[in-house]
Design a protein around this motif. Structure first.
Motif, PDB file in Angstrom:
ATOM      1  N   ALA A  99       1.971  12.059   3.892  1.00  0.00           N
ATOM      2  CA  ALA A  99       1.742  10.725   3.326  1.00  0.00           C
ATOM      3  C   ALA A  99       1.572   9.668   4.415  1.00  0.00           C
ATOM      4  N   ILE A 100       2.270   9.842   5.530  1.00  0.00           N
ATOM      5  CA  ILE A 100       2.147   8.865   6.620  1.00  0.00           C
ATOM      6  C   ILE A 100       0.737   8.913   7.200  1.00  0.00           C
ATOM      7  N   SER A 101       0.186  10.091   7.373  1.00  0.00           N
ATOM      8  CA  SER A 101      -1.185  10.210   7.884  1.00  0.00           C
ATOM      9  C   SER A 101      -2.179   9.547   6.942  1.00  0.00           C
ATOM     10  N   ARG A 102      -1.958   9.739   5.645  1.00  0.00           N
ATOM     11  CA  ARG A 102      -2.833   9.090   4.673  1.00  0.00           C
ATOM     12  C   ARG A 102      -2.700   7.569   4.753  1.00  0.00           C
ATOM     13  N   TYR A 113       5.896  10.554   0.874  1.00  0.00           N
ATOM     14  CA  TYR A 113       5.804   9.155   0.447  1.00  0.00           C
ATOM     15  C   TYR A 113       5.844   8.245   1.682  1.00  0.00           C
ATOM     16  N   ALA A 114       5.000   7.238   1.688  1.00  0.00           N
ATOM     17  CA  ALA A 114       5.013   6.223   2.739  1.00  0.00           C
ATOM     18  C   ALA A 114       4.421   4.943   2.172  1.00  0.00           C
ATOM     19  N   GLY A 117       8.496   5.251   5.789  1.00  0.00           N
ATOM     20  CA  GLY A 117       8.069   6.600   5.437  1.00  0.00           C
ATOM     21  C   GLY A 117       8.841   7.645   6.205  1.00  0.00           C
ATOM     22  N   GLY A 118       8.982   8.797   5.595  1.00  0.00           N
ATOM     23  CA  GLY A 118       9.648   9.907   6.258  1.00  0.00           C
ATOM     24  C   GLY A 118      11.142   9.935   6.014  1.00  0.00           C
ATOM     25  N   LEU A 142       0.856  -1.185   0.000  1.00  0.00           N
ATOM     26  CA  LEU A 142       0.000   0.000   0.000  1.00  0.00           C
ATOM     27  C   LEU A 142       0.897   1.241   0.000  1.00  0.00           C
ATOM     28  N   ILE A 143       0.707   2.121  -0.967  1.00  0.00           N
ATOM     29  CA  ILE A 143       1.547   3.315  -1.111  1.00  0.00           C
ATOM     30  C   ILE A 143       0.692   4.566  -0.943  1.00  0.00           C
ATOM     31  N   ALA A 144       1.214   5.477  -0.151  1.00  0.00           N
ATOM     32  CA  ALA A 144       0.557   6.774   0.040  1.00  0.00           C
ATOM     33  C   ALA A 144       1.486   7.878  -0.452  1.00  0.00           C
ATOM     34  N   ARG A 145       0.940   8.807  -1.202  1.00  0.00           N
ATOM     35  CA  ARG A 145       1.708   9.946  -1.685  1.00  0.00           C
ATOM     36  C   ARG A 145       1.072  11.238  -1.172  1.00  0.00           C
ATOM     37  N   GLY A 146       1.918  12.219  -0.890  1.00  0.00           N
ATOM     38  CA  GLY A 146       1.438  13.509  -0.414  1.00  0.00           C
ATOM     39  C   GLY A 146       2.290  14.629  -0.963  1.00  0.00           C
ATOM     40  N   ASN A 147       2.381  15.730  -0.224  1.00  0.00           N
ATOM     41  CA  ASN A 147       3.193  16.880  -0.621  1.00  0.00           C
ATOM     42  C   ASN A 147       4.056  17.296   0.567  1.00  0.00           C
TER      43      ASN A 147
END
Length: 320
Positions: A112-115, A189-190, A179-180, A94-99
């Motif tokens: 991304a970690i929160s997502r 990214y996480a 992540g992080g 499972l991959i989460a992307r953010g800004n």
């Protein structure tokens, strides 16, 4: 003095290897016997056997009418059992992307970690999905549950209920999270990795489809999921074959009890051997339930002696 041998790998599965070595020596000392017997000792099973049994199976080094796998728990003298199959997997990422943003102004970024944390429970919902299993496995599933409910150290009702669902539903656990980059940087990214196990005979492609659907239903932005699986998962044999009957007779003579048929919750090299060579595989191991990968791993001497009797006796009595 306590009838136990301690050490990492003693139960899973160096004990079975030791029993097989003693059996090989005994068979060799007996001189010519009716059946040709080969003992193979391979590595790399924990990560798929790509440099071990899988490679040997893919390159057709393995030849034979039947194969007895020494991995797994044969139940010892109290609950002797034969593994007619084992579960397969649907490894999921499972991959989460953010800004990214500075940690002092988190509202300027998308963490991304929160997502990822919000999305993980949606993948875990696959544990509620009912698997469609062939009726020929009903007896083995009943035998499996009987065996494990009597050998697992189940401490509460929650564990007992989970154990009862272990074959008719996928098991799922999130075992790796990454992540992080720094404490003061909002991660963009996480990822999380899940170990999802499926009973042989189920449809892994339907499970994959359901996982993808669950992630979509989560509504968490910036999320993607990858499910690694094939059209089939794990492997299983019929408990009604001459092979199964003859191995059961050998174990009954050695232990004094008729063995149970069960399906392993984990996987063994039998998956590669069966799928790439077609050689029927049944499992009989010397390990103790719950001892695999434990810091106080141990094996009973009684189990090792019983293993020698089975690994020596079966080649002497097998009639094809």
């Amino acid at each position: 003095d306590d009838g136990l041998i301690y050490g990492r790998g003693s139960s899973d599965m160096k004990g079975a290897c030791a029993a097989a070595m003693v059996s090989a020596r005994i068979l060799n000392e007996l001189g010519p016997i009716e059946n040709n017997v080969e003992f193979w000792f391979t590595a790399d099973e924990e990560i798929g056997g790509g440099d071990g049994a899988r490679w040997l199976a893919e390159t057709k080094r393995f030849e034979g009418d039947v194969c007895v796998i020494g991995d797994g728990n044969g139940g010892g003298m109290d609950l002797p059992s034969i593994d007619i199959g084992c579960k397969g997997g649907a490894a999921t990422t499972l991959i989460a992307r953010g800004n990214t943003a500075h940690g002092s102004t988190p509202f300027l970024g998308e963490n991304a970690i929160s997502r990822l944390i919000r999305a993980i429970p949606w993948v875990e919902k696959i544990g509620e999905y009912k698997l469609d299993l062939p009726s020929e496995l009903d007896e083995a599933i009943r035998g499996s549950l009987e065996f494990y409910m009597n050998t697992w150290d189940l401490k509460n009702d929650e564990q007992r209920e989970a154990a009862k669902r272990i074959y008719h539903h996928p098991s799922v656990t999130c075992n790796i999270i990454n992540g992080g980059v720094k404490r003061n940087v909002i991660p963009d990214y996480a990822e999380a990795e899940f170990d999802i196990r499926l009973t042989p005979g189920s449809n892994p492609l339907k499970v994959k489809e359901r996982i993808e659907q669950l992630v979509k239903e989560s509504g968490v932005p910036g999320i993607e999921v990858t499910v690694h699986t094939r059209e089939t998962t794990g492997y299983h044999e019929t408990p009604n074959s001459p092979f199964a009957h003859q191995l059961a007779e050998t174990i009954e003579k050695a232990s004094g009890k008729k063995p149970n048929f069960k399906i392993l919750t984990g996987g063994t090299d039998a998956i590669s051997i069966k799928n790439f060579t077609g050689i029927p595989c049944l499992g009989y191991g010397t390990s103790l339930s719950g001892m695999a990968h434990q810091p106080d791993e141990r094996i009973t001497i009684d189990n090792l002696v019983l293993g020698v009797k089975v690994y020596e006796g079966f080649p002497l009595t097998y009639k094809g």
